[in-house]
Design a protein around this motif. Structure first.
Motif, PDB file in Angstrom:
ATOM      1  N   TRP A 100      67.101  -6.679 121.921  1.00 39.53           N
ATOM      2  CA  TRP A 100      67.863  -6.177 123.065  1.00 39.53           C
ATOM      3  C   TRP A 100      67.840  -7.156 124.233  1.00 39.53           C
ATOM      4  O   TRP A 100      66.842  -7.850 124.449  1.00 39.53           O
ATOM      5  CB  TRP A 100      67.294  -4.833 123.525  1.00 39.53           C
ATOM      6  N   PRO A 101      68.923  -7.198 125.022  1.00 42.65           N
ATOM      7  CA  PRO A 101      68.911  -8.003 126.251  1.00 42.65           C
ATOM      8  C   PRO A 101      67.993  -7.372 127.303  1.00 42.65           C
ATOM      9  O   PRO A 101      67.647  -6.201 127.216  1.00 42.65           O
ATOM     10  CB  PRO A 101      70.372  -7.978 126.704  1.00 42.65           C
ATOM     11  N   VAL A 102      67.603  -8.168 128.285  1.00 38.66           N
ATOM     12  CA  VAL A 102      66.687  -7.715 129.345  1.00 38.66           C
ATOM     13  C   VAL A 102      67.402  -7.778 130.684  1.00 38.66           C
ATOM     14  O   VAL A 102      68.116  -8.730 130.985  1.00 38.66           O
ATOM     15  CB  VAL A 102      65.408  -8.583 129.380  1.00 38.66           C
ATOM     16  N   LYS A 103      67.188  -6.749 131.510  1.00 37.48           N
ATOM     17  CA  LYS A 103      67.739  -6.697 132.866  1.00 37.48           C
ATOM     18  C   LYS A 103      66.594  -6.626 133.867  1.00 37.48           C
ATOM     19  O   LYS A 103      65.605  -5.909 133.640  1.00 37.48           O
ATOM     20  CB  LYS A 103      68.653  -5.484 133.046  1.00 37.48           C
ATOM     21  N   THR A 104      66.706  -7.339 134.992  1.00 42.56           N
ATOM     22  CA  THR A 104      65.647  -7.327 135.993  1.00 42.56           C
ATOM     23  C   THR A 104      66.130  -6.937 137.390  1.00 42.56           C
ATOM     24  O   THR A 104      65.308  -6.745 138.276  1.00 42.56           O
ATOM     25  CB  THR A 104      64.969  -8.707 136.083  1.00 42.56           C
ATOM     26  N   HIS A 133      72.260   2.791 140.421  1.00 45.40           N
ATOM     27  CA  HIS A 133      70.924   3.019 139.876  1.00 45.40           C
ATOM     28  C   HIS A 133      69.967   1.948 140.386  1.00 45.40           C
ATOM     29  O   HIS A 133      70.268   0.752 140.363  1.00 45.40           O
ATOM     30  CB  HIS A 133      70.985   3.034 138.353  1.00 45.40           C
ATOM     31  N   SER A 134      68.787   2.394 140.825  1.00 47.78           N
ATOM     32  CA  SER A 134      67.851   1.505 141.503  1.00 47.78           C
ATOM     33  C   SER A 134      66.750   1.030 140.569  1.00 47.78           C
ATOM     34  O   SER A 134      66.359   1.724 139.620  1.00 47.78           O
ATOM     35  CB  SER A 134      67.216   2.218 142.708  1.00 47.78           C
ATOM     36  N   LYS A 135      66.221  -0.114 140.871  1.00 49.80           N
ATOM     37  CA  LYS A 135      65.117  -0.686 140.093  1.00 49.80           C
ATOM     38  C   LYS A 135      63.866   0.175 140.241  1.00 49.80           C
ATOM     39  O   LYS A 135      63.129   0.383 139.269  1.00 49.80           O
ATOM     40  CB  LYS A 135      64.853  -2.116 140.563  1.00 49.80           C
ATOM     41  N   GLU A 136      63.634   0.682 141.432  1.00 46.58           N
ATOM     42  CA  GLU A 136      62.444   1.514 141.645  1.00 46.58           C
ATOM     43  C   GLU A 136      62.528   2.811 140.857  1.00 46.58           C
ATOM     44  O   GLU A 136      61.521   3.299 140.333  1.00 46.58           O
ATOM     45  CB  GLU A 136      62.262   1.809 143.137  1.00 46.58           C
ATOM     46  N   GLN A 137      63.723   3.388 140.751  1.00 46.80           N
ATOM     47  CA  GLN A 137      63.870   4.608 139.956  1.00 46.80           C
ATOM     48  C   GLN A 137      63.468   4.336 138.512  1.00 46.80           C
ATOM     49  O   GLN A 137      62.766   5.149 137.891  1.00 46.80           O
ATOM     50  CB  GLN A 137      65.313   5.092 140.000  1.00 46.80           C
ATOM     51  N   ALA A 138      63.885   3.217 137.967  1.00 48.24           N
ATOM     52  CA  ALA A 138      63.510   2.869 136.595  1.00 48.24           C
ATOM     53  C   ALA A 138      62.008   2.688 136.476  1.00 48.24           C
ATOM     54  O   ALA A 138      61.386   3.119 135.489  1.00 48.24           O
ATOM     55  CB  ALA A 138      64.241   1.595 136.161  1.00 48.24           C
ATOM     56  N   LEU A 139      61.387   2.064 137.476  1.00 48.94           N
ATOM     57  CA  LEU A 139      59.938   1.896 137.456  1.00 48.94           C
ATOM     58  C   LEU A 139      59.222   3.237 137.484  1.00 48.94           C
ATOM     59  O   LEU A 139      58.248   3.458 136.750  1.00 48.94           O
ATOM     60  CB  LEU A 139      59.508   1.028 138.644  1.00 48.94           C
ATOM     61  N   GLN A 161      59.909  -1.586 146.273  1.00 47.67           N
ATOM     62  CA  GLN A 161      60.158  -2.975 145.912  1.00 47.67           C
ATOM     63  C   GLN A 161      61.247  -3.594 146.799  1.00 47.67           C
ATOM     64  O   GLN A 161      62.152  -2.898 147.253  1.00 47.67           O
ATOM     65  CB  GLN A 161      60.593  -3.069 144.447  1.00 47.67           C
ATOM     66  N   ILE A 162      61.140  -4.894 146.994  1.00 46.77           N
ATOM     67  CA  ILE A 162      62.134  -5.624 147.777  1.00 46.77           C
ATOM     68  C   ILE A 162      63.120  -6.291 146.826  1.00 46.77           C
ATOM     69  O   ILE A 162      62.740  -6.935 145.846  1.00 46.77           O
ATOM     70  CB  ILE A 162      61.457  -6.674 148.675  1.00 46.77           C
ATOM     71  N   MET A 163      64.405  -6.134 147.136  1.00 42.59           N
ATOM     72  CA  MET A 163      65.475  -6.700 146.323  1.00 42.59           C
ATOM     73  C   MET A 163      66.173  -7.813 147.098  1.00 42.59           C
ATOM     74  O   MET A 163      66.571  -7.619 148.250  1.00 42.59           O
ATOM     75  CB  MET A 163      66.496  -5.621 145.961  1.00 42.59           C
ATOM     76  N   GLN A 164      66.312  -8.967 146.469  1.00 37.22           N
ATOM     77  CA  GLN A 164      67.100 -10.039 147.074  1.00 37.22           C
ATOM     78  C   GLN A 164      68.578  -9.790 146.813  1.00 37.22           C
ATOM     79  O   GLN A 164      68.985  -9.526 145.681  1.00 37.22           O
ATOM     80  CB  GLN A 164      66.703 -11.392 146.508  1.00 37.22           C
ATOM     81  N   ARG A 165      69.377  -9.855 147.871  1.00 33.89           N
ATOM     82  CA  ARG A 165      70.825  -9.682 147.763  1.00 33.89           C
ATOM     83  C   ARG A 165      71.520 -10.983 148.156  1.00 33.89           C
ATOM     84  O   ARG A 165      71.105 -11.637 149.118  1.00 33.89           O
ATOM     85  CB  ARG A 165      71.307  -8.554 148.689  1.00 33.89           C
ATOM     86  N   VAL A 211      71.972 -14.997 151.828  1.00 31.47           N
ATOM     87  CA  VAL A 211      70.940 -14.172 151.204  1.00 31.47           C
ATOM     88  C   VAL A 211      70.339 -13.229 152.235  1.00 31.47           C
ATOM     89  O   VAL A 211      70.092 -13.601 153.377  1.00 31.47           O
ATOM     90  CB  VAL A 211      69.834 -15.056 150.580  1.00 31.47           C
ATOM     91  N   PHE A 212      70.107 -11.991 151.825  1.00 30.71           N
ATOM     92  CA  PHE A 212      69.365 -11.030 152.642  1.00 30.71           C
ATOM     93  C   PHE A 212      68.574 -10.138 151.703  1.00 30.71           C
ATOM     94  O   PHE A 212      68.681 -10.240 150.474  1.00 30.71           O
ATOM     95  CB  PHE A 212      70.287 -10.227 153.560  1.00 30.71           C
ATOM     96  N   TYR A 213      67.753  -9.241 152.261  1.00 31.29           N
ATOM     97  CA  TYR A 213      66.814  -8.466 151.458  1.00 31.29           C
ATOM     98  C   TYR A 213      66.834  -7.004 151.879  1.00 31.29           C
ATOM     99  O   TYR A 213      66.872  -6.692 153.074  1.00 31.29           O
ATOM    100  CB  TYR A 213      65.389  -9.025 151.604  1.00 31.29           C
ATOM    101  N   THR A 214      66.813  -6.123 150.892  1.00 33.89           N
ATOM    102  CA  THR A 214      66.715  -4.685 151.160  1.00 33.89           C
ATOM    103  C   THR A 214      65.631  -4.105 150.266  1.00 33.89           C
ATOM    104  O   THR A 214      65.263  -4.693 149.246  1.00 33.89           O
ATOM    105  CB  THR A 214      68.047  -3.964 150.880  1.00 33.89           C
TER     106      THR A 214
END
Length: 998
Positions: free
Chosen positions: A347-351, A177-183, A730-734, A721-724
């Motif tokens: 509730w806890p928070v996820k980012t 599940h992607s962060k952008e989908q949630a947005l 949105q850009i995600m740090q991996r 570290v790399f980025y996708t």
């Protein structure tokens, strides 16, 4: 018997006292059952999951055909469920996939439609999620996600009104599940999001720490609570607890509660259920838990499920007389969410996000990021074509839908693209005949949109041409340009800014004259078609050469070019020759690429404009696909990526290369093997390096499945570290071998570090950034510091035991493996300046100009003035940090308009600033008025949007009662970074005489 009668009476009285069920008063929250305080409340969710194609085609699933492959018939599921709901007002059901429900609805009589509408209005048939399909979240682009959700949600709104609007997102089967989908879900106005699959280690940690439900903060750029989405992980995927599946497809024993029957088992089943509920509750924070009662294509005979659940509810709740504190009832995800909201829990928070997904130590579902790369490329091109089709249909109105080339509209393509977003379609995880059906549907969408575009072009230009769409230009095939001495080229640009586009057309002449829309001569060159391409296209084309020229195209408009073959004496004909073998460099004004003369491989890249140099090597390698070993029997397959070694093998240590060079382009053709080649290309004035790769048929005669990568190695110090990107936005740090929210036990050092790449991947050190932009979704990673790799193709010999039941062994012509051609764009920049070029190019990658050809023998379409050779629908270009995301017909007199700020807030000093646009004066060829701002899917007025507030561990609850801009001023629309604003507007069309200057 008297004691039993008294017990049942007490149960009835107790249930009445706690208000377990109440008569429905309408849809939404008011229809939800009132759960009693002081109990563990178990929400039973009757549901079915209906894949829009997987083992069978969409049609086969709907009608119940080919049950020898899989027993499934969606029409019977809906028939049976509706029948049961109509018989008993206490029962509830949810349904998710609009593509199937739309089909079923069309076949019902008026009485059934009235009955179903009543069920929806009473909240007993609830639509959940509501997109055309349940889209994948890894291989999908945000533009296509928005379109397919809009298609489904608008059908539900037009059919059922407000009661048809889903309040909860429901992605129970996608594989991560992607962060952008949630947005996107948050911007569509959903109150919550539930899903079924997450990494097995992540799930174990969340169960232990009671973090199975959380607030997902889905954007670092949009302030809370506008991008916040309550998110819950379902306890059993999307299946019922073990032992409680009562479908005809299940083997669990029915609940028998008649004590006179020898097989009476109610006591045993109730005890088992109470234990399951108690154990589940230990992993969740509130006194409400959810149980999904259903699974794939279940409820074809709904009475089996409902009769047993009725008995379960009755017998479990009877135990309250004996002191049980478990209360069970029919519910829905939105009712469950309301209960969680009322529970007033912190509730806890996820980012971050939920990639990659693994269901076991050596079972990473990262292969599907690349599976079926040809289809992934076709799907991305189809989205590009749909946006052009949408725009031209909207710009010409009725003349686009009913013009000289026949009647058509964009609907066929919209529905085909909606199906293609399904989590077994664009993922490449369906059976081969089903994938063929997906391709056919897209092809039919192209056919339909070609009529729309032809009609619109005739209307806008004033000329009726014999338009042709050459869809095989990537392999130099086009009948018009190969055979005609004179022809026209129309370039339509869907972007809100003008661009220069490099045109390559297959021809057989030696020299051509190209005339632009202002009667100017356009510089052109002719080069030989490569042997790579001739071998790839086989019998489909016979062009010996390619014509190259650069065309300027206005914003959201077209330019037309006239091309004529020149007849020159032989002594004046330029004899195209290949340049020197093993060239050492190519260079234009902005970039230089160096090559090792010994190996023929790239050895360095230089951004001459920014004075940046980076030594690097780039070549192709392949991972040997595992067939299982002593650690695990898991093989690589359509879903799973599992190499048998962490070190890939080179396709070749050398490439045979030659140079093609002229005033417009410099190209190095690299041949690595009989099945792997590449062109490294620099066009004039181009601020990136193009890598056009061709891979296949991947050889398997050695008995090895192969997963082919393009690998770049540098000396950049990247620290793991790399980025996708996330769905192209949105850009995600991996971080290699790491997860942000839990401690990873890494069991697959390659597959466990792969992530989805929809548009770009990059690495950087303190000063320098190296980026690769893709033309389709692929899997990518940085397995070693300073390296980047993208998986471009895979061909496998074994099924990975995830249900599809066949190896990923696509064939092309003559039974050989399929050949795939694609593009990577390579960029080198300063870290603080990289985003400007990368965002702009990423938009252009998926919103490229459409090339339309004709023989140039058109006749006037109308008498309204001079034919147009150049046109822009905009009065002026959009700012560079504004993007016209959508311009499409919403209804006969309404336009759907979306404007996007494509930059994130911290990535560019200049571009990450808010921008303001005047909608009243934006367009030149149409008049828009009566603007109304809506949620992202255009199914709710923004002024009516209210979402639930949630208390979190990072701060107090925030309520979103009203939008940030309650009063819309269309002359002053501001976009902040990462913001998409959606509008409906009335459209009127300018008089043709004004359009054509008469």
């Amino acid at each position: 018997m008297e004691r039993r009668w008294l017990s049942e009476l007490l149960v009835v009285l107790l249930l009445g006292a706690v208000g377990n069920l109440k008569e429905a008063e309408g849809c939404g929250e008011q229809s939800c059952p009132q759960a009693p305080d002081g109990f563990l409340n178990v929400h039973l969710i009757p549901h079915t999951h209906n894949d829009v194609g997987w083992l069978k085609t969409v049609d086969q699933y709907y009608y119940g055909a080919r049950n020898d492959i899989q027993h499934a018939g969606v029409q019977y599921i809906l028939d049976s469920v509706v029948s049961q709901l109509l018989r008993d007002p206490n029962k509830r059901f949810i349904y998710a996939e609009s593509a199937f429900f739309w089909r079923w609805w069309k076949q019902q009589d008026e009485q059934m439609k009235r009955d179903v509408t009543r069920l929806v209005e009473e909240g007993r048939l609830e639509f959940i999620n509501g997109g055309w399909s349940m889209n994948d979240e890894a291989a999908t682009h945000y533009s296509s996600i928005i379109d397919q959700m809009t298609l489904g949600l608008q059908f539900l709104k037009s059919t059922f009104g407000d009661c048809g609007r889903p309040r909860v997102a429901w992605h129970i089967d996608p594989f991560g599940h992607s962060k952008e989908q949630a947005l996107l879900f948050a911007q569509m106005g959903y109150d919550g999001f539930f899903f079924g699959r997450l990494d097995y280690q992540d799930k174990a940690n969340r169960e232990k720490t009671k973090q199975m439900e959380m607030l997902w903060r889905a954007s670092d750029d949009i302030p809370p609570p506008y991008a916040d989405l309550f998110t819950g992980v379902l306890p059993n995927g999307y299946n019922p607890p073990d032992g409680f599946c009562w479908d005809q497809l299940c083997d669990d024993v029915p609940l028998i509660d008649d004590p006179s029957i020898e097989d009476y088992n109610a006591d045993v089943i109730v005890k088992k259920f109470l234990k399951a509920a108690t154990q589940q509750a230990e992993k969740y924070l509130s006194d409400h838990i959810v149980m999904t009662m259903g699974s794939d294509f279940q409820y074809e005979n709904a009475i089996l499920w409902f009769k047993n659940m009725d008995r379960l509810i009755k017998n479990v709740n009877m135990q309250q007389i004996n002191g049980s504190k478990v209360n069970v009832f029919y519910s829905t995800p939105s009712c469950y969410l309301q209960s969680l909201h009322r529970a007033n829990v912190t509730w806890p928070v996820k980012t971050d996000d939920f990639f990659p997904y693994a269901d076991g130590p050596h079972m990473f579902w990262t292969g599907y990021f690349t599976s079926r790369p040809a289809f992934k490329g076709y799907e991305r091109l189809s989205n590009n074509f749909l946006q052009v089709c949408n725009q031209m249909e909207a710009l010409s109105g009725v003349e686009a839908r009913n013009g000289p080339y026949g009647q058509s509209n964009s609907t066929v393509m919209r529905r085909a693209m909606g199906v293609a977003q399904h989590h077994d379609a664009v993922t490449g995880t369906a059976k081969q005949p089903v994938n063929n059906d997906y391709t056919l549907r897209l092809s039919q969408g192209w056919d339909s949109c070609q009529v729309v575009i032809s009609n619109s072009l005739s209307s806008l230009t004033g000329i009726k041409e014999n338009f042709a769409f050459c869809n095989l230009l990537n392999i130099s095939v086009c009948h018009v340009t190969e055979t005609a001495n004179n022809f026209k080229v129309f370039l339509y640009n869907p972007l809100g800014r003008s661009i220069t586009w490099n045109v390559r057309l297959p021809v057989n002449g030696h020299a051509y004259k190209v005339i632009g829309p202002n009667d100017e001569t356009i510089p052109s060159e002719v080069v030989d078609v490569s042997d790579f391409t001739k071998e790839l296209r086989l019998y489909q084309g016979r062009a010996e050469r390619e014509l190259i020229f650069q065309g300027q195209i206005p914003a959201m408009g077209f330019s037309s070019f006239t091309v004529g073959k020149l007849s020159l004496p032989d002594r004046f004909v330029f004899k195209s020759k290949k340049g020197k073998k093993q060239p050492d460099k190519i260079q234009n004004q902005y970039y230089r690429v160096d090559f090792d003369p010994e190996t023929g491989l790239m050895s360095g890249i230089h951004n001459l404009e920014k004075n940046i140099s980076l030594p690097l090597t780039q070549s192709f390698y392949w991972y040997n696909a595992s067939i299982g070993n002593e650690e695990s029997s898991q093989p690589s397959g359509a879903y799973i990526f599992r190499p048998n070694n962490s070190s890939p093998l080179p396709v070749s240590q050398h490439s045979r290369s030659y140079l093609v060079q002229n005033s417009l382009v410099q190209e190095v053709y690299q041949n690595f093997s009989s099945w792997c080649s590449q062109v490294v290309r620099l066009y004039k004035d181009q601020r990136y390096v193009e890598l056009e790769w061709t891979v296949g048929p991947i050889p398997i005669g050695d008995g090895c499945g192969k997963e082919v990568i393009s690998l770049i190695d540098t000396k950049l110090q990247t620290g793991g570290v790399f980025y996708t990107d996330s769905n192209g936005r949105q850009i995600m740090q991996r971080r290699r071998d790491s997860r942000e929210t839990w401690k990873l036990n890494q069991t697959e050092p390659v597959a466990g570090n792969y992530y989805p790449v929809n548009s770009r991947i990059y690495i950087k050190d303190k000063y320098t950034q190296l980026s690769v932009l893709t033309d389709r979704s692929q899997g990518g990673s940085s397995i070693r510091d300073g390296s980047l790799e993208l998986m471009v193709h895979r061909r496998l010999l074994y099924d990975d035991n995830r249900g599809v039941g066949e190896p990923l062994l696509e064939n092309g012509f003559f039974g050989e493996g399929i050949v795939v051609r694609g593009r990577h764009l390579l960029l080198l920049d300063h870290v603080e300046e990289a985003a400007d070029a990368h965002r702009t190019l990423a938009l252009q990658q998926y919103m490229s100009p459409q090339v339309v050809l004709s023989y140039g023998d058109g006749i006037p379409y109308s008498q309204e003035g001079t034919p147009l050779r150049k046109f822009s629908a905009l009065r002026s270009e959009l700012p560079h940090n504004a993007h016209l995301l959508t311009f499409a017909m919403h209804s006969p007199d309404k336009i759907l308009l979306r404007l996007e700020h494509p930059f994130q807030s911290q990535e560019s000093k200049n571009s990450s600033q808010p921008i303001t646009i005047n909608l009243n004066t934006l367009f030149s060829s149409v008049f828009l008025s009566d603007f109304e701002e809506t949620t992202l899917a255009a199914n709710l007025e923004k002024s009516r949007l209210k979402r639930l507030a949630w208390r979190t561990k990072t701060g107090s609850a925030l309520q979103m009662d009203t939008p940030r801009s309650p009063v819309l001023d269309p002359s002053n629309v501001t976009l902040s970074p990462m913001e998409i604003r959606t509008f409906l507007a009335t459209i009127r069309y300018r008089d043709k005489t004004a359009l054509h200057g008469r």
